[in-house]
Design a protein around this motif. Sequence first.
Motif, mmCIF file in Angstrom:
data_model
loop_
_atom_site.group_PDB
_atom_site.id
_atom_site.type_symbol
_atom_site.label_atom_id
_atom_site.label_comp_id
_atom_site.label_asym_id
_atom_site.label_seq_id
_atom_site.Cartn_x
_atom_site.Cartn_y
_atom_site.Cartn_z
ATOM 1 N N SER A 116 -2.249 8.870 5.772
ATOM 2 C CA SER A 116 -3.293 8.612 6.092
ATOM 3 C C SER A 116 -3.253 6.968 6.291
ATOM 4 O O SER A 116 -5.056 6.852 6.352
ATOM 5 C CB SER A 116 -4.198 8.408 4.800
ATOM 6 N N LEU A 117 -2.576 6.751 6.644
ATOM 7 C CA LEU A 117 -2.482 5.168 7.044
ATOM 8 C C LEU A 117 -3.356 4.903 8.027
ATOM 9 O O LEU A 117 -4.536 3.511 8.609
ATOM 10 C CB LEU A 117 -1.128 4.549 7.301
ATOM 11 N N SER A 118 -2.659 5.181 9.067
ATOM 12 C CA SER A 118 -3.875 5.261 10.470
ATOM 13 C C SER A 118 -5.405 5.928 10.359
ATOM 14 O O SER A 118 -6.395 4.759 10.597
ATOM 15 C CB SER A 118 -3.082 6.687 11.608
ATOM 16 N N SER A 119 -5.791 6.578 9.593
ATOM 17 C CA SER A 119 -7.196 6.679 9.010
ATOM 18 C C SER A 119 -7.934 5.614 8.553
ATOM 19 O O SER A 119 -8.810 5.532 8.700
ATOM 20 C CB SER A 119 -7.477 7.735 9.154
ATOM 21 N N LYS A 120 -6.519 5.338 7.834
ATOM 22 C CA LYS A 120 -7.829 4.106 6.561
ATOM 23 C C LYS A 120 -7.673 2.927 7.452
ATOM 24 O O LYS A 120 -8.578 2.021 6.997
ATOM 25 C CB LYS A 120 -6.493 4.009 5.230
ATOM 26 N N CYS A 121 -6.866 2.466 8.849
ATOM 27 C CA CYS A 121 -6.939 1.634 9.121
ATOM 28 C C CYS A 121 -7.978 2.073 10.314
ATOM 29 O O CYS A 121 -8.185 0.783 11.597
ATOM 30 C CB CYS A 121 -5.823 1.189 9.919
ATOM 31 N N TYR A 131 0.596 -1.142 -0.469
ATOM 32 C CA TYR A 131 -0.196 0.230 0.931
ATOM 33 C C TYR A 131 1.284 1.229 0.022
ATOM 34 O O TYR A 131 0.627 1.828 -0.860
ATOM 35 C CB TYR A 131 -0.758 0.099 1.335
ATOM 36 N N LEU A 132 1.933 1.481 0.878
ATOM 37 C CA LEU A 132 2.432 2.211 1.039
ATOM 38 C C LEU A 132 3.896 2.807 -0.168
ATOM 39 O O LEU A 132 4.166 4.201 -0.828
ATOM 40 C CB LEU A 132 3.471 2.085 2.543
ATOM 41 N N THR A 137 -3.869 -4.598 10.659
ATOM 42 C CA THR A 137 -3.995 -5.608 11.765
ATOM 43 C C THR A 137 -2.491 -5.698 12.749
ATOM 44 O O THR A 137 -2.895 -5.114 13.810
ATOM 45 C CB THR A 137 -4.008 -7.037 11.941
ATOM 46 N N SER A 138 -1.980 -5.872 11.829
ATOM 47 C CA SER A 138 -0.418 -4.978 12.845
ATOM 48 C C SER A 138 -0.204 -3.851 13.078
ATOM 49 O O SER A 138 0.696 -3.927 13.839
ATOM 50 C CB SER A 138 0.714 -5.439 11.058
ATOM 51 N N ILE A 139 -0.988 -3.039 12.735
ATOM 52 C CA ILE A 139 -0.220 -1.617 12.826
ATOM 53 C C ILE A 139 -0.734 -1.908 13.872
ATOM 54 O O ILE A 139 -0.761 -0.923 14.695
ATOM 55 C CB ILE A 139 -0.314 -0.189 11.475
ATOM 56 N N ARG A 140 -2.417 -1.642 14.458
ATOM 57 C CA ARG A 140 -3.153 -1.603 15.432
ATOM 58 C C ARG A 140 -2.406 -2.806 16.428
ATOM 59 O O ARG A 140 -2.769 -1.923 18.013
ATOM 60 C CB ARG A 140 -4.876 -2.388 15.446
ATOM 61 N N ARG A 141 -1.910 -3.507 17.014
ATOM 62 C CA ARG A 141 -1.329 -4.225 17.906
ATOM 63 C C ARG A 141 0.015 -3.560 18.071
ATOM 64 O O ARG A 141 0.317 -3.090 18.821
ATOM 65 C CB ARG A 141 -0.233 -5.634 16.631
ATOM 66 N N LEU A 142 0.916 -2.649 17.360
ATOM 67 C CA LEU A 142 2.151 -1.682 17.568
ATOM 68 C C LEU A 142 0.867 -1.029 17.913
ATOM 69 O O LEU A 142 2.100 -0.003 19.151
ATOM 70 C CB LEU A 142 2.713 -1.448 16.249
ATOM 71 N N ASN A 143 0.074 0.355 17.556
ATOM 72 C CA ASN A 143 -0.429 0.830 18.598
ATOM 73 C C ASN A 143 -0.729 0.509 19.761
ATOM 74 O O ASN A 143 -1.045 1.444 20.608
ATOM 75 C CB ASN A 143 -2.198 1.410 17.643
ATOM 76 N N ALA A 144 -1.404 -0.606 20.277
ATOM 77 C CA ALA A 144 -1.686 -1.218 21.189
ATOM 78 C C ALA A 144 -0.603 -1.059 22.967
ATOM 79 O O ALA A 144 -0.534 -0.882 23.595
ATOM 80 C CB ALA A 144 -2.422 -2.082 20.769
ATOM 81 N N GLN A 145 0.923 -1.408 21.576
ATOM 82 C CA GLN A 145 1.464 -2.030 22.504
ATOM 83 C C GLN A 145 2.181 -0.903 22.852
ATOM 84 O O GLN A 145 3.165 -0.798 23.773
ATOM 85 C CB GLN A 145 2.423 -2.932 21.859
ATOM 86 N N ASN A 181 -6.400 0.317 -1.099
ATOM 87 C CA ASN A 181 -6.357 0.442 0.446
ATOM 88 C C ASN A 181 -5.281 -0.358 1.299
ATOM 89 O O ASN A 181 -5.092 -1.187 0.105
ATOM 90 C CB ASN A 181 -7.691 0.090 0.961
ATOM 91 N N PRO A 182 -4.636 -0.394 2.647
ATOM 92 C CA PRO A 182 -3.753 -1.444 2.872
ATOM 93 C C PRO A 182 -4.589 -2.191 3.266
ATOM 94 O O PRO A 182 -6.240 -2.387 3.560
ATOM 95 C CB PRO A 182 -3.808 -0.784 4.643
ATOM 96 N N SER A 183 -4.075 -3.560 3.203
ATOM 97 C CA SER A 183 -4.675 -4.691 3.555
ATOM 98 C C SER A 183 -5.471 -5.392 5.243
ATOM 99 O O SER A 183 -4.871 -4.082 6.359
ATOM 100 C CB SER A 183 -3.375 -5.225 2.587
ATOM 101 N N VAL A 184 -5.763 -5.751 5.388
ATOM 102 C CA VAL A 184 -5.884 -6.220 6.803
ATOM 103 C C VAL A 184 -5.290 -6.284 7.160
ATOM 104 O O VAL A 184 -4.766 -6.747 8.277
ATOM 105 C CB VAL A 184 -7.528 -7.388 6.799
ATOM 106 N N ALA A 185 -4.260 -7.479 6.772
ATOM 107 C CA ALA A 185 -2.738 -7.159 7.900
ATOM 108 C C ALA A 185 -2.286 -6.586 7.817
ATOM 109 O O ALA A 185 -1.158 -6.392 9.591
ATOM 110 C CB ALA A 185 -2.161 -8.953 6.519
#
Length: 121
Positions: free
Chosen positions: A99-104, A46-47, A61-69, A54-58
Amino acid sequence: MSALAKAAWAAVLAAVFLMALTPGAAATGNVDCRKVQQYFVPCAGYLFSRSAANPSVACCTSIRRLNAQSKGPVRQGVCECLKRNAASLSGLNQNRAISLSSKCGISLKTAVSFNTDCRRA
């Protein structure tokens, strides 16, 4: 350019959005920048491509994990890692990175920018 190098640049931008959530001291300290980069490997298509709308589901999911940690000083370390690696990547679509964060579906308190002050993370 390798997928890991491209992912590192993507990580730079994602860190910018991560840093807005919690204040603290800016330092990479206990953050392993190579591990941070790995979270962005699924986002390379995507980048760095014009074909993926659009960014993939994978990727998300990966970016959300990093954000949570990434909380407190760790968030600042992630931000610093990403900014340090940004200069070595070419071909990154900056608009897509921003735009990656908003797209995810990740809501941030501050705007994503290449000039983000990680001390405000």
